[in-house]
Design an enzyme around this catalytic site. Structure first.
Site, PDB file in Angstrom:
ATOM      1  N   TYR A   1     -69.885  33.548 -28.341  1.00 25.60           N
ATOM      2  CA  TYR A   1     -69.735  32.071 -28.519  1.00 25.60           C
ATOM      3  C   TYR A   1     -68.512  31.453 -29.170  1.00 25.60           C
ATOM      4  CZ  TYR A   1     -71.871  27.506 -29.663  1.00 25.60           C
ATOM      5  OH  TYR A   1     -72.131  25.992 -29.613  1.00 25.60           O
TER       6      TYR A   1
ATOM      7  N   ASP B   1     -78.189  20.784 -31.164  1.00 25.80           N
ATOM      8  CA  ASP B   1     -79.229  21.233 -31.599  1.00 25.80           C
ATOM      9  C   ASP B   1     -79.923  20.384 -32.687  1.00 25.80           C
ATOM     10  OD1 ASP B   1     -78.764  23.423 -29.711  1.00 25.80           O
ATOM     11  OD2 ASP B   1     -78.536  24.740 -31.479  1.00 25.80           O
TER      12      ASP B   1
ATOM     13  N   SER C   1     -84.442  27.288 -33.227  1.00 33.08           N
ATOM     14  CA  SER C   1     -85.186  27.508 -34.259  1.00 33.08           C
ATOM     15  C   SER C   1     -84.647  27.365 -35.645  1.00 33.08           C
ATOM     16  CB  SER C   1     -85.936  29.042 -34.556  1.00 33.08           C
ATOM     17  OG  SER C   1     -84.993  29.917 -34.278  1.00 33.08           O
TER      18      SER C   1
HETATM   19  C1  GLA Z   1     -76.195  26.662 -28.961  1.00 34.86           C
HETATM   20  C2  GLA Z   1     -75.286  25.760 -30.040  1.00 34.86           C
HETATM   21  C3  GLA Z   1     -75.227  24.350 -29.329  1.00 34.86           C
HETATM   22  C4  GLA Z   1     -74.635  24.479 -27.921  1.00 34.86           C
HETATM   23  C5  GLA Z   1     -75.381  25.260 -27.041  1.00 34.86           C
HETATM   24  C6  GLA Z   1     -74.655  25.621 -25.909  1.00 34.86           C
HETATM   25  O1  GLA Z   1     -77.528  26.150 -28.799  1.00 34.86           O
HETATM   26  O2  GLA Z   1     -76.134  25.724 -30.964  1.00 34.86           O
HETATM   27  O3  GLA Z   1     -74.454  23.678 -30.438  1.00 34.86           O
HETATM   28  O4  GLA Z   1     -73.329  24.776 -27.852  1.00 34.86           O
HETATM   29  O5  GLA Z   1     -75.689  26.722 -27.801  1.00 34.86           O
HETATM   30  O6  GLA Z   1     -74.954  24.232 -25.181  1.00 34.86           O
END
Ligand code: GLA
Length: 370
Positions: free
Chosen positions: A213, A161, A116
């Site tokens: 992350y 994304d 989103s």
């Molecule tokens: C999130 C991040 C992406 C990617 C994914 C995992 O969506 O925004 O850049 O690293 O996680 O594939």
């Protein structure tokens, strides 16, 4: 009062395979969702930015263009950091932005791992491009939208994304090599093969997503350094990974190296016109790797994957960054109802809230509506 300037749309995405590979300079294979963010723009005489969101009607933002560069956004609602970051980044790169009201309306569920936020950033970015900087190319828009998230929101994402939102086309998966930025549209013909791709938004929050992350990114960088390569993309032999002394780094690298190989295998099969049922086991192997080696799954995601497979799905996996969010399942059209019922049943037994379920077909990337 101002002059209505137009309306733009940018989609969210599901990533079919290629998770946590983008920031390792690897491969991804997303498709755009029919859900996204619409941005209606009005040009204003005064040098101000006015932001309104249908999803946060009481949280509008008014700011002069002079104040934009001075920071101090901490009091503002988080959603507003994305459009403001995009505007600020446009200016920083030398594109003049004038007074503007943006009315935003989103249909991608938030926190579902369906992008989103990239839909929001890209919708605003193409609006600014068309109004103020028509020569700006898609690659720069992707970079502007990613920078908005990295710098102005503070989430260290890769380019998956934003690239999906900008470059995907209807009926296709986007095969993207993040290193070379070369990409290819691969037909994804589910209907022709009597298949459906289901999304289960498990509603489970992205637990610790920011910190975890960033930690995964750091572990991947550490593994690459120890293996003496620039990025884990440069390792193609899984045996190499076993040289890593630290068991955690070994697991993280095993996922990335294996996942890049899985993307290439899926792309190769679909490019050759194979029955998409053939890729099911590769998708499921991707989930197992994300669960056991990369450790970014969650009980709700594992429950959805396991129960979908039990009910006859050809393949199932979490999609997006993980720690909650959504699962995709590749199913025969006639068994979609049974798969959905089995997953809902499993959720009820585990005491989880019922997942939101929908079918997706590859939709167009970001574009102007009117
Ligand atoms: C999130 C991040 C992406 C990617 C994914 C995992 O969506 O925004 O850049 O690293 O996680 O594939």
């Amino acid at each position: 009062m101002g002059t209505a300037a137009g309306r733009w749309h940018a989609p969210g995405r599901v990533n079919l395979i290629g998770e946590h590979t983008d920031y390792n300079d690897g491969y991804v294979l997303p498709m755009a969702l029919p859900l996204g963010v619409t941005c209606s723009a009005t040009l204003l005489r005064e040098p101000v930015i006015r932001l309104r969101s249908r999803q946060a009607p009481c949280d509008g933002v008014d700011m002069t263009l002079c104040d934009l560069g001075t920071g101090g956004w901490s009091e503002l609602p988080t959603w507003a950091h994305y459009p403001l970051g995009v505007i600020r980044e446009f200016e920083r790169r030398g594109h003049e932005v004038r007074g503007l009201e943006l009315e935003l309306d989103g249909t991608v569920p938030m926190g579902a791992g369906l992008s989103s936020s990239a839909a929001l950033s890209c919708a605003v970015a193409i609006t600014l491009r068309d109004l103020f900087a028509p020569g700006v190319r898609a690659a720069e828009i992707i970079d502007i939208a990613r920078t908005a998230e990295n710098v102005y929101v503070g989430v260290p994402t890769g380019v998956l994304d934003q690239s999906a939102s900008m470059l995907c086309t209807a009926g296709h998966l986007l095969f993207l090599d993040v290193r070379t930025q070369e990409y290819e549209q691969i037909p994804f013909e589910l209907e022709r093969f009597g298949l459906e791709l289901l999304v289960f938004d498990t509603g489970s929050p992205h637990r610790l997503v920011d910190g975890e992350y960033a930690a995964r990114r750091a572990e991947c960088a550490a593994a690459a350094e120890e293996l003496d390569v620039l990025f884990l993309r440069d390792v193609t032999d899984l045996a190499e990974v076993e040289r890593l002394a630290d068991p955690v780094l070994r697991r993280r690298a095993r996922h990335v190296v294996g996942e890049n190989a899985r993307v290439l295998r899926v792309a190769e099969k679909l490019r050759a016109g194979a029955d998409p049922r053939d890729i099911g086991p590769i998708l499921t192997a991707g989930h197992v790797s994300l669960r056991d080696d990369f450790e970014v799954s969650a009980p709700e995601l594992d429950t959805a994957v396991d129960s979908a497979l039990r009910a006859g799905a050809h393949g199932a996996r979490m999609t997006g960054g993980g720690f909650g969010g959504s699962v995709i399942a590749l199913v025969d059209r006639e068994s979609a109802g049974a798969v959905i019922a089995t997953v809902r049943d499993a959720f009820a037994r585990m005491g989880f809230d019922a997942p939101r379920t929908f079918e997706v077909t590859p939709a167009p990337g970001a574009h102007r509506l009117v």
